[in-house]
Enzyme design. Structure first.
Site, PDB file in Angstrom:
ATOM      1  N   GLN A 118      38.963   2.744 -88.208  1.00 36.84           N
ATOM      2  CA  GLN A 118      38.505   2.081 -89.439  1.00 36.84           C
ATOM      3  C   GLN A 118      37.030   1.701 -89.366  1.00 36.84           C
ATOM      4  OE1 GLN A 118      40.348   1.855 -92.139  1.00 36.84           O
ATOM      5  NE2 GLN A 118      42.399   2.261 -91.333  1.00 36.84           N
ATOM      6  N   SER A 149      39.694   9.497 -86.556  1.00 41.54           N
ATOM      7  CA  SER A 149      40.621  10.252 -87.411  1.00 41.54           C
ATOM      8  C   SER A 149      39.875  10.739 -88.652  1.00 41.54           C
ATOM      9  CB  SER A 149      41.775   9.330 -87.827  1.00 41.54           C
ATOM     10  OG  SER A 149      42.678  10.016 -88.662  1.00 41.54           O
ATOM     11  N   CYS A 194      51.449   1.670 -92.462  1.00 36.91           N
ATOM     12  CA  CYS A 194      52.513   1.839 -91.473  1.00 36.91           C
ATOM     13  C   CYS A 194      53.405   0.620 -91.370  1.00 36.91           C
ATOM     14  CB  CYS A 194      51.925   2.095 -90.095  1.00 36.91           C
ATOM     15  SG  CYS A 194      50.546   3.170 -90.126  1.00 36.91           S
TER      16      CYS A 194
END
Ligand code: PLP
Length: 381
Positions: free
Chosen positions: A178, A198, A321
Site C-alpha cells: 500500500q 503487488s 480480505c
C-alpha cells in the site's frame, strides 16, 4: 457504461488503458521466454529489463526482483526463507495483512515461536515495544509500510535501524503493497532486506507481484520445476503481467507528487462534506491520504456499503480480505470497541479516478444519517 464512483482502491485498482494494451499485445507476442529462437529471446530480454527497472524504481539496485503471483505469495516467500530452529523466533506486527499474519500463525502451529508487536493508538507499530520483543534470537521481523486498513504509515527506516541495533543479524521484511507509488521508496536508504510489492494496487494487472531480495540473501525456492526466476520460482513467466507491472509502476512513480495533491484534495473535500452534515466519527489514522478509515457510531459499515450500491458508490468496511470478519484485530489493537468496529468504513482513493467529491460526500453523509436513524429506531422498538 453507467458512471460508477469507485472508492475501494486499497482493495484493487482499475488497470491503466496501456496495461490492457500490453496484455493484448502479449497474446500476439506469446512466445515462451525459455525457448531458444530469436522472438523468445527478445521476450526474455524484456522480462529481464523489467526486472532491473522495477528494482531501480524502488531504489533497490543492491538487490533483485523475484516475480510471483502477487503479494500474498511474496509475503509467504519472505517468511519461508528463514530456517527456524529451536530457540529462534519470528516477529510480526499485529496489524499485518493476513498474507503475513496467517502465515505466521501457520508457522506457530509447526512450532516456530512468533512474537507480535503491538500498535499504538495511531495504528502505527509501537517502536518502543521493539526493545522487549526483538532479541538476539530473532531471525526475521516483518512489518508493513502502510496499513491497508487504516492508512497508518510505519517509520520503516527507524524500525529497521532499531531492529539491527538490537540484533545485527536480523532480517527485515516489509510489505510495501500500500506504500508503493504513494510514498517515495528508497530501499537502500530504508536498509531493509526483503520487500513485497503487488501490481493490481497500482493500476497494474492482477496475478503479478514480486519480492525484492537484497544481494547475498538466499531465498528458498517455493515452487520447483523448470528453474525460472533464477530457480526461486519455477513456472513459465507471466510475461504480460511483468511488462504491464513495469509500465504501471513507472507511471505511478513518475506521477507520485502530483497524485498526492489530487488525492489529498479528494479526501479533504469528502471529509469536509461529512463534517458539514454533522457526521461524528473517529478517524482511525490521518497518515496516508489514500486511505480514509472512519469509525462512525450507530452505523453498520456493511449496511452502508450495500445501501450505497444504488448510487453506484463503492467503498469498503475494512480490508477486502477481512471485511467478512467482525473480530478485526487491527481495530482491536488500536483500541476500537466492538461497536466502533461494526461502524467502520474505509474509503480509498486513486488520483486517476476523478469525481465530484462534494456530491459524493453529500450522498454518503445523507445515507449515513438515514441509516443511523433507522438503526436507532430498530434499537428503540
Ligand atoms: N499486503 C497488503 C498490505 C495488501 O493490502 C494486500 C492486498 O489486499 C496484500 C498483501 C495481498 O496482495 P495480493 O492480492 O497481490 O496477493
Amino acid at each position: 457504461m453507467e458512471r460508477i464512483v469507485y472508492l475501494d482502491n486499497a482493495a484493487t485498482t482499475k488497470p491503466f488503458d496501456e496495461v490492457c494494451k500490453i496484455f493484448c499485445d502479449c497474446q500476439t507476442n506469446f512466445y515462451n521466454p525459455s525457448a531458444l529462437y530469436d522472438v523468445a529471446v527478445s521476450t526474455k530480454k524484456k522480462i529481464e529489463s523489467a526486472r532491473t527497472h522495477i528494482a531501480e524504481l524502488l531504489g533497490g539496485e543492491n538487490g533483485r526482483i523475484v516475480f510471483t503471483s502477487g503479494a500474498t505469495e511474496a509475503d509467504n516467500m519472505a517468511l519461508n526463507i528463514v530456517k527456524f530452529r529451536e530457540g529462534k523466533d519470528l516477529v510480526v506486527s499485529v496489524g499485518e495483512h493476513p498474507a503475513i499474519y496467517e502465515k505466521a500463525k501457520q508457522m506457530e502451529r509447526t512450532g516456530v515461536k512468533v512474537l507480535y508487536i503491538p500498535l499504538d493508538s495511531n495504528g502505527r507499530v509501537d517502536i518502543n515495544a521493539l526493545d522487549n520483543i526483538i532479541t538476539k534470537n530473532t531471525l526475521l521481523v516483518s512489518v508493513m509500510m502502510v496499513s491497508n486498513e487504516t492508512g497508518a504509515i510505519n517509520d520503516i527506516k527507524s524500525i529497521t535501524k532499531k531492529a539491527k541495533q538490537i540484533n545485527p543479524n536480523i532480517l527485515v521484511h516489509v510489505d510495501g503493497v500500500q506504500a508503493v507509488g504513494k510514498i517515495k521508496i528508497d530501499l537502500m536508504d530504508l536498509g531493509v532486506d526483503l520487500f513485497t510489492i503487488s501490481a493490481h494496487k497500482i493500476h497494474g494487472p492482477k496475478g503479478i507481484g514480486a519480492l525484492w531480495v537484497k544481494d547475498k540473501i538466499n531465498i528458498v525456492p517455493t515452487i520447483y520445476g523448470g528453474g525460472q526466476e533464477n530457480g526461486y520460482r519455477s513456472g513459465t513467466e507471466n510475461v504480460a503481467g511483468i511488462l504491464a507491472f513495469d509500465y504501471a509502476l513507472t507511471k505511478v512513480v513518475k506521477d507520485l507528487k502530483e497524485n498526492l495533491k489530487k488525492v489529498e484534495n479528494q479526501r479533504n473535500v469528502l471529509l469536509n462534506q461529512l463534517n458539514l452534515h454533522g457526521i461524528s466519527y473517529k478517524l482511525n489514522s490521518s497518515d496516508s491520504p489514500y486511505i480514509l478509515s472512519l469509525s462512525i457510531p450507530g452505523l453498520r459499515g456493511e449496511v452502508l456499503v450495500h445501501s450505497l450500491e444504488k448510487y453506484k458508490i463503492y467503498l469498503s468496511t475494512g480490508s477486502a480480505c477481512s471485511s467478512k470478519k467482525p473480530d478485526n484485530r487491527t481495530m482491536i489493537a488500536i483500541g476500537r470497541t466492538p461497536e466502533e468496529i461494526k461502524g467502520t468504513i474505509r474509503i480509498s482513493f486513486s488520483a486517476y479516478e476523478e469525481y465530484d467529491m462534494q456530491e459524493v460526500g453529500t450522498t454518503i453523509a445523507k445515507e449515513i444519517l438515514l441509516l443511523q436513524k433507522k438503526i436507532k429506531g430498530i434499537k428503540n422498538e
